[in-house]
Design an enzyme around this catalytic site. Structure first.
Site, PDB file in Angstrom:
ATOM      1  N   ARG A   1      -1.833   9.409  11.317  1.00 15.45           N
ATOM      2  CA  ARG A   1      -2.018  10.388  12.392  1.00 15.45           C
ATOM      3  C   ARG A   1      -1.718  11.772  11.821  1.00 15.45           C
ATOM      4  O   ARG A   1      -0.726  11.949  11.119  1.00 15.45           O
ATOM      5  CB  ARG A   1      -1.077  10.078  13.551  1.00 15.45           C
TER       6      ARG A   1
ATOM      7  N   HIS B   1      -8.788  -0.070   5.191  1.00 15.52           N
ATOM      8  CA  HIS B   1      -8.239   1.278   5.354  1.00 15.52           C
ATOM      9  C   HIS B   1      -6.802   1.298   5.862  1.00 15.52           C
ATOM     10  O   HIS B   1      -6.301   0.334   6.398  1.00 15.52           O
ATOM     11  CB  HIS B   1      -9.124   2.136   6.263  1.00 15.52           C
TER      12      HIS B   1
ATOM     13  N   GLU C   1       2.013   9.001  -3.494  1.00 18.85           N
ATOM     14  CA  GLU C   1       2.432   8.681  -4.853  1.00 18.85           C
ATOM     15  C   GLU C   1       1.261   8.946  -5.792  1.00 18.85           C
ATOM     16  O   GLU C   1       0.116   8.618  -5.474  1.00 18.85           O
ATOM     17  CB  GLU C   1       2.854   7.206  -4.942  1.00 18.85           C
TER      18      GLU C   1
ATOM     19  N   ARG D   1      13.594   4.219   8.907  1.00 20.92           N
ATOM     20  CA  ARG D   1      12.537   4.096   7.897  1.00 20.92           C
ATOM     21  C   ARG D   1      11.516   3.054   8.307  1.00 20.92           C
ATOM     22  O   ARG D   1      11.823   2.099   8.992  1.00 20.92           O
ATOM     23  CB  ARG D   1      13.135   3.744   6.542  1.00 20.92           C
TER      24      ARG D   1
END
Length: 171
Positions: free
Chosen positions: A30, A26, A166, A116
Site C-alpha cells: 500500500r 506478486h 534489499e 513487526r
C-alpha cells in the site's frame, strides 16, 4: 546446505503434482503517494508499469510493475496482457487508496517496527557497487549501506513509504 539437507528440514514436503504450474506472482504494497512511489520503482529501481486498474467506487487504484527482460513481447491488448501478467513471476502491485496522499505523516506500517510483521522486498542487481553509487547520486535513503554491519554483501534502501528494499548481487 545441500539440497538433500534442505529436503530434510522439518515441515518441508515434496511439492505435490497438483501444484505444478503454480507461480509466485506478486507482492502488494500500500502506498500513500502513488506518483512518488511510481517514480521510485520505475526511475530508481527500473521496474516497468505493466497494468493499472482503477476502482473509483471503492476508492483505490492498483499498479502492477515488474522487471521485464529486454526484448520480451508484452501483449498490447488489455485482456491478453492481464492473462500474461498473471503468469509472470516477481510482480509488484502498488495499491493506492485515494486520498491517503493528503494525510499527514506516515499512513502505512512498514512492518519493521513493533509490532513487526512484513520485512522487505528484494531486488538483485548485476553490480551492487554501481547500484549503490547510483542510489547515493539519487539521494535514496538507506536503512543499511554496504559498508555497515556484518553483512557487507547487501544493502537496504527505503521507498517513499519507508518500505525496505534489499539490494543483492546476482552476478
Amino acid at each position: 546446505m545441500s539440497l538433500d539437507d534442505l529436503r530434510a528440514v522439518p515441515g518441508v514436503a515434496t511439492p505435490p503434482a497438483a501444484t505444478r504450474g503454480f507461480v509466485f506472482n506478486h507482492t502488494m504494497l500500500r502506498v500513500k503517494d502513488v506518483t512518488a512511489s511510481l517514480d521510485f520503482y520505475t526511475r530508481v529501481l527500473g521496474y516497468q508499469l505493466l497494468d493499472k486498474r482503477d476502482f473509483p467506487d471503492a476508492g483505490f487504484s492498483l499498479y502492477f510493475l515488474a522487471h521485464v527482460p529486454s526484448g520480451t513481447r508484452i501483449p498490447e491488448e488489455d485482456g491478453e496482457r492481464r492473462l500474461w501478467l498473471a503468469g509472470l513471476a516477481g510482480v509488484l502491485e502498488l495499491t493506492h487508496n485515494h486520498g491517503t496522499e493528503q494525510q499527514e505523516g506516515a499512513v502505512y506500517h512498514d512492518g519493521n517496527s513493533e509490532p513487526r510483521g512484513f520485512g522487505h522486498i528484494c531486488v538483485s542487481v548485476p553490480d551492487i557497487q554501481a547500484a549503490c553509487k547510483r542510489f547515493d547520486e539519487l539521494q535514496v535513503p538507506y536503512q543499511k549501506r554496504l559498508e555497515e554491519g556484518r553483512m557487507k554483501h547487501l544493502a537496504f534502501i527505503k521507498d517513499p513509504d519507508g518500505y525496505w528494499v534489499e539490494i543483492i548481487a546476482n552476478a
